[in-house]
Design a protein around this motif. Sequence first.
Motif, mmCIF file in Angstrom:
data_model
loop_
_atom_site.group_PDB
_atom_site.id
_atom_site.type_symbol
_atom_site.label_atom_id
_atom_site.label_comp_id
_atom_site.label_asym_id
_atom_site.label_seq_id
_atom_site.Cartn_x
_atom_site.Cartn_y
_atom_site.Cartn_z
ATOM 1 N N UNK A 104 0.812 -1.224 0.000
ATOM 2 C CA UNK A 104 0.000 0.000 0.000
ATOM 3 C C UNK A 104 0.844 1.272 0.000
ATOM 4 N N UNK A 105 2.146 1.148 0.289
ATOM 5 C CA UNK A 105 3.043 2.304 0.278
ATOM 6 C C UNK A 105 3.775 2.466 -1.052
ATOM 7 N N UNK A 106 3.508 1.554 -1.993
ATOM 8 C CA UNK A 106 4.131 1.654 -3.308
ATOM 9 C C UNK A 106 5.489 0.991 -3.404
ATOM 10 N N UNK A 107 5.836 0.170 -2.433
ATOM 11 C CA UNK A 107 7.126 -0.509 -2.455
ATOM 12 C C UNK A 107 6.946 -1.928 -2.999
ATOM 13 N N UNK A 108 7.870 -2.344 -3.875
ATOM 14 C CA UNK A 108 7.806 -3.682 -4.465
ATOM 15 C C UNK A 108 8.034 -4.728 -3.381
ATOM 16 N N UNK A 109 7.075 -5.659 -3.245
ATOM 17 C CA UNK A 109 7.200 -6.705 -2.224
ATOM 18 C C UNK A 109 7.323 -8.095 -2.845
ATOM 19 N N UNK A 110 6.976 -8.208 -4.115
ATOM 20 C CA UNK A 110 7.129 -9.469 -4.841
ATOM 21 C C UNK A 110 7.275 -9.118 -6.310
ATOM 22 N N UNK A 111 8.082 -9.897 -7.029
ATOM 23 C CA UNK A 111 8.305 -9.588 -8.433
ATOM 24 C C UNK A 111 8.893 -10.783 -9.155
ATOM 25 N N UNK A 112 8.609 -10.849 -10.434
ATOM 26 C CA UNK A 112 9.256 -11.842 -11.282
ATOM 27 C C UNK A 112 10.698 -11.470 -11.561
ATOM 28 N N UNK A 113 11.056 -10.236 -11.252
ATOM 29 C CA UNK A 113 12.432 -9.749 -11.354
ATOM 30 C C UNK A 113 12.911 -9.474 -9.932
ATOM 31 N N UNK B 50 1.262 8.305 -10.895
ATOM 32 C CA UNK B 50 -0.184 8.541 -10.964
ATOM 33 C C UNK B 50 -0.966 7.230 -11.023
ATOM 34 N N UNK B 51 -0.454 6.243 -11.763
ATOM 35 C CA UNK B 51 -1.189 4.977 -11.882
ATOM 36 C C UNK B 51 -1.323 4.292 -10.528
ATOM 37 N N UNK B 52 -0.290 4.407 -9.682
ATOM 38 C CA UNK B 52 -0.352 3.771 -8.371
ATOM 39 C C UNK B 52 -1.374 4.482 -7.480
ATOM 40 N N UNK B 53 -1.356 5.795 -7.522
ATOM 41 C CA UNK B 53 -2.301 6.557 -6.697
ATOM 42 C C UNK B 53 -3.748 6.246 -7.089
ATOM 43 N N UNK B 54 -4.008 6.042 -8.372
ATOM 44 C CA UNK B 54 -5.357 5.663 -8.808
ATOM 45 C C UNK B 54 -5.673 4.236 -8.381
ATOM 46 N N UNK C 73 -9.218 1.982 -8.508
ATOM 47 C CA UNK C 73 -9.427 2.069 -9.956
ATOM 48 C C UNK C 73 -8.549 1.059 -10.676
ATOM 49 N N UNK C 74 -9.073 0.509 -11.768
ATOM 50 C CA UNK C 74 -8.267 -0.341 -12.637
ATOM 51 C C UNK C 74 -7.584 0.596 -13.619
ATOM 52 N N UNK C 75 -6.260 0.563 -13.689
ATOM 53 C CA UNK C 75 -5.518 1.577 -14.418
ATOM 54 C C UNK C 75 -4.670 0.970 -15.528
ATOM 55 N N UNK C 76 -4.773 1.571 -16.707
ATOM 56 C CA UNK C 76 -3.822 1.347 -17.786
ATOM 57 C C UNK C 76 -3.151 2.695 -17.983
ATOM 58 N N UNK C 77 -1.884 2.784 -17.667
ATOM 59 C CA UNK C 77 -1.202 4.066 -17.785
ATOM 60 C C UNK C 77 -0.626 4.232 -19.182
ATOM 61 N N UNK C 78 -0.173 5.427 -19.457
ATOM 62 C CA UNK C 78 0.543 5.682 -20.688
ATOM 63 C C UNK C 78 1.847 4.909 -20.634
ATOM 64 N N UNK C 79 2.451 4.705 -21.790
ATOM 65 C CA UNK C 79 3.743 4.022 -21.829
ATOM 66 C C UNK C 79 4.761 4.920 -21.144
ATOM 67 N N UNK C 80 5.581 4.307 -20.292
ATOM 68 C CA UNK C 80 6.593 5.089 -19.586
ATOM 69 C C UNK C 80 7.864 4.271 -19.439
ATOM 70 N N UNK C 81 8.932 4.942 -19.131
ATOM 71 C CA UNK C 81 10.213 4.271 -18.932
ATOM 72 C C UNK C 81 10.174 3.554 -17.586
#
Length: 156
Positions: free
Chosen positions: A114-123, A136-140, A145-153
């Motif tokens: 809930x704080x935006x920190x990665x806790x599990x990953x395939x990487x 912004x996608x995380x805050x939504x 909300x179900x979010x599809x964000x713009x392409x980003x780095x």
Amino acid sequence: MKLSLRNRFLLPTVALITVGMIFSAFISYRYSKKAIEDMAYEQIRQLADSASSQISFWIKGIRLNVLNWSGDLTYKTAVRDTYLGIAARKAASEKMAELQKNYEVFETVVLFDKNGEAIASGTPEAIGKLKVSDREFFQKAVKGDFVFSEVMISRV
């Protein structure tokens, strides 16, 4: 120089035929050019429509997958701040690594707390190092909300 009767009729006739052919070729060129441009435009429009339909279909499929994954008990348990949640993160990471392998379109699959920190990953390198709380996608997503964000780095 005196022209024979035959040449008096032949030269203007040949000149008239030549002018007519040049005019006919010019008109044919104009119409052909427009027809080819129209066909090319229509073909590009059809190709764009087809690509748009395929992308929409692909996004619907990915959205459905993500919705199904979000209901997975492993992921639901892994986001909890309990002993069981911490233990479930390894299993969640293994599942995500398998997802990355099977779905080659994903650079990485990450589960955030809930704080935006990665806790599990395939990487594995992303766990504990990747934070997205400012995105912004995380805050939504935190708001439900179900979010599809713009392409980003990627930060991974």
